[in-house]
Scaffold this motif. Structure first.
Motif, PDB file in Angstrom:
ATOM      1  N   SER A  15      56.789  43.332  18.479  1.00  0.00           N
ATOM      2  CA  SER A  15      56.638  42.224  18.981  1.00  0.00           C
ATOM      3  C   SER A  15      57.770  41.791  19.429  1.00  0.00           C
ATOM      4  N   ALA A  16      58.791  41.630  18.632  1.00  0.00           N
ATOM      5  CA  ALA A  16      60.044  41.042  18.756  1.00  0.00           C
ATOM      6  C   ALA A  16      60.919  41.694  19.846  1.00  0.00           C
ATOM      7  N   ALA A  17      60.643  43.044  20.193  1.00  0.00           N
ATOM      8  CA  ALA A  17      61.199  43.920  21.084  1.00  0.00           C
ATOM      9  C   ALA A  17      61.339  43.375  22.626  1.00  0.00           C
ATOM     10  N   MET A  18      60.578  42.325  22.869  1.00  0.00           N
ATOM     11  CA  MET A  18      60.554  41.511  24.396  1.00  0.00           C
ATOM     12  C   MET A  18      61.429  40.515  24.252  1.00  0.00           C
ATOM     13  N   LEU A  19      61.623  39.871  23.056  1.00  0.00           N
ATOM     14  CA  LEU A  19      62.018  38.601  22.850  1.00  0.00           C
ATOM     15  C   LEU A  19      63.604  38.423  23.816  1.00  0.00           C
ATOM     16  N   PRO A  20      64.433  39.655  23.607  1.00  0.00           N
ATOM     17  CA  PRO A  20      65.848  39.596  24.301  1.00  0.00           C
ATOM     18  C   PRO A  20      65.428  39.679  25.828  1.00  0.00           C
ATOM     19  N   LEU A  22      62.818  38.335  27.322  1.00  0.00           N
ATOM     20  CA  LEU A  22      62.411  36.909  27.838  1.00  0.00           C
ATOM     21  C   LEU A  22      63.618  35.873  27.849  1.00  0.00           C
ATOM     22  N   ILE A  23      64.479  35.983  26.569  1.00  0.00           N
ATOM     23  CA  ILE A  23      65.770  35.022  26.582  1.00  0.00           C
ATOM     24  C   ILE A  23      66.653  35.216  27.861  1.00  0.00           C
ATOM     25  N   ASN A  65      49.902  41.580  17.679  1.00  0.00           N
ATOM     26  CA  ASN A  65      49.341  41.750  19.045  1.00  0.00           C
ATOM     27  C   ASN A  65      49.135  40.423  19.866  1.00  0.00           C
ATOM     28  N   SER A  66      48.529  39.465  18.970  1.00  0.00           N
ATOM     29  CA  SER A  66      48.414  38.232  19.590  1.00  0.00           C
ATOM     30  C   SER A  66      49.792  37.549  19.959  1.00  0.00           C
ATOM     31  N   PHE A  67      50.931  37.670  19.139  1.00  0.00           N
ATOM     32  CA  PHE A  67      52.035  37.198  19.464  1.00  0.00           C
ATOM     33  C   PHE A  67      52.525  37.987  20.628  1.00  0.00           C
ATOM     34  N   LEU A  71      54.051  36.064  23.922  1.00  0.00           N
ATOM     35  CA  LEU A  71      55.236  36.549  24.571  1.00  0.00           C
ATOM     36  C   LEU A  71      55.294  37.093  26.086  1.00  0.00           C
ATOM     37  N   ASN A  72      54.671  37.989  26.275  1.00  0.00           N
ATOM     38  CA  ASN A  72      54.448  38.692  27.638  1.00  0.00           C
ATOM     39  C   ASN A  72      53.701  37.727  28.638  1.00  0.00           C
ATOM     40  N   ILE A  73      52.881  36.908  28.387  1.00  0.00           N
ATOM     41  CA  ILE A  73      52.343  36.130  29.271  1.00  0.00           C
ATOM     42  C   ILE A  73      53.329  35.039  29.735  1.00  0.00           C
TER      43      ILE A  73
END
Length: 86
Positions: A15-20, A22-23, A65-67, A71-73
């Protein structure tokens, strides 16, 4: 190791893979390199995983998966806001 702990750790990492990403998009206010089609497909798949998690009563699947969906929305909304008109 308890299976739920393993599932939660795996879920946090994926889930945290997309955080960078998004930032980066939020800092630069630029989403030109992000494919909104990929995000729609990913959000659809993650939403199905959430549904599956509810059917199987699997909290790690539901939470991670909810997180990821949220994140992806958020990233998709950034794509809509920040994409430059071509």
């Amino acid at each position: 190791m308890n299976e739920n702990v393993l599932g939660i750790v795996a879920g946090i990492l994926t889930s945290a893979a997309m955080l960078p990403q998004l930032i980066k998009v939020l800092k630069e206010k630029n989403a030109d390199d992000i494919s909104w089609v990929m995000l729609l497909v990913l959000i659809s798949g993650l939403s199905l995983w959430v549904w599956y998690g509810f059917l199987q009563d699997e909290l790690p699947i539901i939470l991670s998966n909810s997180f990821s969906v949220l994140l992806n929305i958020t990233l998709l909304i950034c794509c809509i806001i920040y994409k430059k008109s071509k």
